[in-house]
Design a protein around this motif. Structure first.
Motif, PDB file in Angstrom:
ATOM      1  N   HIS A  67       0.730  -8.396   3.003  1.00 14.34           N
ATOM      2  CA  HIS A  67       0.260  -7.009   2.965  1.00 14.34           C
ATOM      3  C   HIS A  67       1.175  -6.104   3.771  1.00 14.34           C
ATOM      4  O   HIS A  67       1.291  -6.270   4.985  1.00 14.34           O
TER       5      HIS A  67
ATOM      6  N   GLY B 164       0.838  -1.192   0.000  1.00 15.17           N
ATOM      7  CA  GLY B 164       0.000   0.000   0.000  1.00 15.17           C
ATOM      8  C   GLY B 164       0.874   1.244   0.000  1.00 15.17           C
ATOM      9  O   GLY B 164       1.859   1.322   0.726  1.00 15.17           O
TER      10      GLY B 164
ATOM     11  N   GLN C 184     -11.041  -5.216   0.243  1.00 13.45           N
ATOM     12  CA  GLN C 184     -10.434  -6.214  -0.620  1.00 13.45           C
ATOM     13  C   GLN C 184     -11.302  -7.466  -0.702  1.00 13.45           C
ATOM     14  O   GLN C 184     -11.867  -7.901   0.297  1.00 13.45           O
TER      15      GLN C 184
ATOM     16  N   GLN D 263      -1.090  -9.788   7.476  1.00 13.26           N
ATOM     17  CA  GLN D 263      -1.394  -8.363   7.588  1.00 13.26           C
ATOM     18  C   GLN D 263      -0.274  -7.709   8.393  1.00 13.26           C
ATOM     19  O   GLN D 263      -0.293  -7.674   9.622  1.00 13.26           O
TER      20      GLN D 263
ATOM     21  N   LEU E  67      -7.975   0.007   2.577  1.00 14.61           N
ATOM     22  CA  LEU E  67      -8.258  -0.960   1.520  1.00 14.61           C
ATOM     23  C   LEU E  67      -9.442  -1.859   1.839  1.00 14.61           C
ATOM     24  O   LEU E  67      -9.508  -2.489   2.894  1.00 14.61           O
TER      25      LEU E  67
ATOM     26  N   SER F  61     -10.917  -7.210   4.581  1.00 11.98           N
ATOM     27  CA  SER F  61     -10.684  -8.199   3.537  1.00 11.98           C
ATOM     28  C   SER F  61     -11.667  -9.345   3.652  1.00 11.98           C
ATOM     29  O   SER F  61     -11.795  -9.974   4.695  1.00 11.98           O
TER      30      SER F  61
ATOM     31  N   HIS G 291      -7.789  -2.055   6.797  1.00  8.63           N
ATOM     32  CA  HIS G 291      -7.901  -3.154   5.846  1.00  8.63           C
ATOM     33  C   HIS G 291      -9.120  -3.990   6.185  1.00  8.63           C
ATOM     34  O   HIS G 291      -9.219  -4.531   7.285  1.00  8.63           O
TER      35      HIS G 291
ATOM     36  N   VAL H 262      -7.908  -3.823  11.282  1.00  8.27           N
ATOM     37  CA  VAL H 262      -7.845  -4.904  10.307  1.00  8.27           C
ATOM     38  C   VAL H 262      -9.020  -5.823  10.566  1.00  8.27           C
ATOM     39  O   VAL H 262      -9.282  -6.213  11.709  1.00  8.27           O
TER      40      VAL H 262
ATOM     41  N   TRP I  20       0.861  -4.548   8.015  1.00  7.63           N
ATOM     42  CA  TRP I  20       0.741  -3.151   7.626  1.00  7.63           C
ATOM     43  C   TRP I  20       1.478  -2.202   8.563  1.00  7.63           C
ATOM     44  O   TRP I  20       1.763  -2.542   9.703  1.00  7.63           O
TER      45      TRP I  20
ATOM     46  N   ALA J  26      -2.655   1.844   8.650  1.00  2.00           N
ATOM     47  CA  ALA J  26      -3.432   1.154   7.622  1.00  2.00           C
ATOM     48  C   ALA J  26      -4.804   0.719   8.136  1.00  2.00           C
ATOM     49  O   ALA J  26      -4.992   0.440   9.323  1.00  2.00           O
TER      50      ALA J  26
ATOM     51  N   GLY K 214      -1.357  -2.449  11.446  1.00  2.00           N
ATOM     52  CA  GLY K 214      -2.523  -1.694  10.996  1.00  2.00           C
ATOM     53  C   GLY K 214      -3.301  -1.110  12.158  1.00  2.00           C
ATOM     54  O   GLY K 214      -3.192  -1.588  13.292  1.00  2.00           O
TER      55      GLY K 214
END
Ligand SMILES: Nc1ncnc2c1ncn2[C@@H]1O[C@H](COP(=O)(O)OP(=O)(O)O)[C@@H](O)[C@H]1O
Ligand SMILES: [Mg+2]
Lengths: 252, 426
Positions: free
Chosen positions: B194, B168, B202, B220, B200, B230, B228, B254, B222, B226, B251
């Motif tokens: 990631h 990213g 996803q 993950q 994001l 997913s 995320h 997440v 990140w 971040a 992140g």
């Protein structure tokens, strides 16, 4: 020879009602090679003494001293005390999630000795110790004390005693909750450690039963946070017959 | 630690949900995480909504979840929905509500050249081979992903190793769509790695064809900022095995939803997960195993460590054993280890069983605490505090790390765990 010296020890705990004094002036000297039995009724402060020597944070020493060959034990952190040669076999050993016995034993041994044990001899020593204490080899892969029965936990404490080879062992009611066979196995383990390492032992017990297998030279009667009487093995015999009433009555 | 295990009841049951605080047979109470002050329903219990266009069955069952590729089919999120009630919506930074116009993270393939990477358009019929969005964020990602990257493991391939580094590079909300096709009788390990910074949404599809053996690690890793979400869906054909390992530690927020559906008999699904949440982090995993056909086997194990103020993890494990799925063998467990005060682990196993003719089904959820007594015990054996803590966490998470199989990745994870631990010590 090493000496563990406890002088006029006063210990308190925090309770909801405020500070409570539990040990009220305990004085005791143990040399390596000696076995001292501490006997006393429930609630007299035996575990408090044991945990204070090991450095449990719950207990506050308000006055007095503990020294090991003149070194101030009270200044040491919990792990430093273990490294200095003190070992506490706990009355209620704790279950530690995520750590296998194998991993735990090796890590502790490395910490206590200051270097990693030689793998070959260590593996052999561990195996032998397991079999001498009649602990199933499967336990090596299990998490420390997790799901062990009361008796199994006590055996595992003695297993550590044999492997870590401390100068002084404090056994806090290691005998309680054991059947006769287990009591024998555990006692033999303690006797081996004494023979092999010249260990000094502080044997805390409520009953005289274990004294048939581990012979103390000194007996201290513990009542209400202090030593009420001391003597030789004959004192234990007397307690066997009379119980603790005499001391409790005196107090009343 | 406490544990519950459930065995084969003879009619349909729903286990787990009613015992969660704030949750009743009728639905849930207001989410404490999302404020709902402007809601007309404020305070009332609610149920998941479904709107026209999607597939629906009664919403008391996981099978009743709305699925649709059209984001408009999903109601705007309030935070009270069963599957969003633990997620702080504000921290999704618009993934559920905004146009996802940012550039998708860069995808680079490395590995042993057996797997092929190609790009297809959003109109290609391969899209949706294994996946239909089952929540608003996933549908939003579907709408805005302009193309799909496809990794193909050819038929009969052995030892295929594909690592997708997904980097990213911006915090503009973006969408991404990936498809992994494991062709018949192939054997492969695919790593979705990631890294970097992204906001994001996803969708990842896994088409695991007959007799294929596919291992996926979704890592993950990140940067701190971040976000995320997913949705990773697999369809697993006859005789195939699918092993999915979600590893989350980087992140701000997440949320990974792996789900796997059996499409043929004698197939196997294993879903593993490992997460390590620090102060302020929200790491959520919601998984779903759908036993729709007979004689399949599934196993789920997620383990998480938490440390620091407001570290929050959520694990929801839905396992559905449908009426047709006789001969099913299934087990799911989640274990959490709370290392410090102020961290919170939510854990909800949901096992729905619609047939009594199964080999076994069970679930377990434990949350243990590393406390002063553990520490005292280890220190009383000469082990210093730092080492004691490491010993416990490493040991706890190792069970999952060992499942990964890829040595380099295993090593990297072990290092990461060490770094996470070092972070608490400072
Ligand atoms: N956490 C605690 N709160 C209040 N009282 C305590 C606590 N721990 C120990 N005590 C008290 O301290 C005294 C000594 O306890 P302990 O050392 O365990 O005795 P023993 O081992 O001889 O049975 C007892 O009166 C016990 O009730
Ligand atoms: Mg006691």
């Amino acid at each position: 020879m090493s000496t563990l010296e406890i002088k006029d020890l006063h210990v308190s705990i925090e309770t909801e009602q405020g500070e409570k004094e539990i040990l009220k002036g305990v004085t005791l000297t143990i040399n390596t090679g000696e076995t001292h039995a501490i006997m006393g009724p429930n609630g007299s402060g035996k575990s408090t003494l044991a945990s204070t020597i090991a450095g449990h944070p719950r207990y506050t020493v308000t006055s007095g001293s503990i020294t090991l060959d003149g070194e101030d034990v009270l200044e040491m952190s919990v792990d430093e005390r273990a490294k200095a040669g003190l070992f506490l076999a706990m009355q209620y050993p704790v279950e530690v999630p995520g750590v296998t016995m194998t991993n735990f034993l090796r890590t502790a041994k490395t910490a206590i000795d200051g270097e990693a044990p030689k793998l070959r001899t260590w593996t052999k020593d561990v195996k032998e110790a397991f079999s001498k204490l009649k602990i199933d080899a499967d336990f090596a892969g299990r998490n420390v004390n997790e799901g062990f029965s009361g008796g199994e936990k006590k055996r595992v404490e003695i297993l550590q005693l044999e492997l870590f080879k401390p100068k002084f062992a404090i056994l806090d009611e290691t005998d309680s909750g054991l059947d006769v066979d287990a009591l024998k196995i555990v006692s033999e383990g303690v006797n081996r450690a004494q023979d092999e390492n010249e260990m000094g032992t502080l044997l805390i017990t409520h009953y005289t039963r274990i004294l048939r297998y581990i012979k103390p030279q000194f007996v201290h009667v513990f009542v209400d946070g202090h030593v009420a009487e001391q003597g030789g093995p004959e004192l234990a015999d007397r307690l066997e017959e009379e119980g603790y009433d005499r001391y409790l009555n005196v107090k009343a | 630690m406490s544990e519950t295990t459930t065995h084969i009841p003879d009619e349909k049951v729903r286990i787990g949900a009613p015992s969660i605080p704030g949750f009743t047979e009728e639905g849930e109470d207001l989410s404490p995480i999302n404020d709902n002050d402007n809601s007309p329903l404020g305070g009332a219990s609610t149920k998941a909504h479904s709107h026209g266009g999607g597939v629906e069955t009664p919403d008391s069952s996981r099978a009743g979840r709305l699925t649709s590729t059209n984001v408009e089919d999903f109601a705007k999120l309030t935070g009270r929905e069963e599957d969003w009630r633990f997620t702080p919506l504000k921290r999704l930074l618009g993934l559920h509500s905004e146009d996802l116009t940012g550039a998708a993270p860069k995808v680079e393939l490395t590995g042993n050249d057996i797997a092929q990477l190609s790009v297809i358009s959003a109109e290609d019929s391969l899209n949706g081979v294994a996946h239909t969005p089952d929540d608003r964020v996933s549908a939003n990602a579907w709408k805005f992903a302009s193309q799909t990257q496809v990794v193909t493991i050819p038929k009969n391939a052995e030892g295929a190793n594909a690592s997708l580094r997904i980097t990213g590079e911006s915090l503009v909300p973006a969408a991404q769509h990936l498809i992994i096709v494991a062709e018949e009788n192939s054997e492969a390990t695919v790593i979705l790695d990631h890294v970097g910074s992204a906001v994001l949404a996803q969708n990842v599809e896994f088409d695991v064809r007959a007799n294929a053996r596919l291992t996926v690690v979704s890592l993950q890793a990140w940067e701190d900022d971040a976000v995320h979400a997913s949705s990773q869906q697999a369809v697993v054909a006859q005789g195939a095995s699918f092993k999915h390992i979600a590893v989350s530690f980087g992140g701000d927020l997440v949320r990974v939803n792996p789900s796997a559906r059996f499409a043929g008999e004698r197939a196997e699904i294993e879903l593993y997960g490992l997460y390590f949440a620090d102060a302020g982090q929200h790491l959520e995993h919601r998984l779903f195993v759908d036993h729709a056909v007979p004689n399949c086997k599934s196993n789920v194990l997620y383990k998480g460590a938490l440390q620091g103020k407001d570290a929050h993890t959520v694990w929801v494990g839905d396992v559905l054993i449908q009426k047709a799925a006789v001969g099913t063998d299934s087990y799911e467990a989640n274990r959490n280890l709370v290392l410090t005060d102020g961290a919170r682990a939510d854990s909800v196993p949901n096992l729905e069983i619609e047939t009594g003719l199964i080999d076994g089904a069970g679930h377990a959820s434990t949350t243990g605490r590393f406390d002063d007594e553990h520490l005292f015990y280890l220190m009383a054996r000469g082990i210093d505090e730092k080492t004691a803590r490491r010993l416990v966490v490493r040991g706890f998470l190792n069970e999952i790390v060992q499942q990964i199989g890829d040595e380099a990745l295993q090593e990297r994870l072990t290092e990461t765990i060490e770094e996470e631990l070092a972070a608490t010590e400072n």
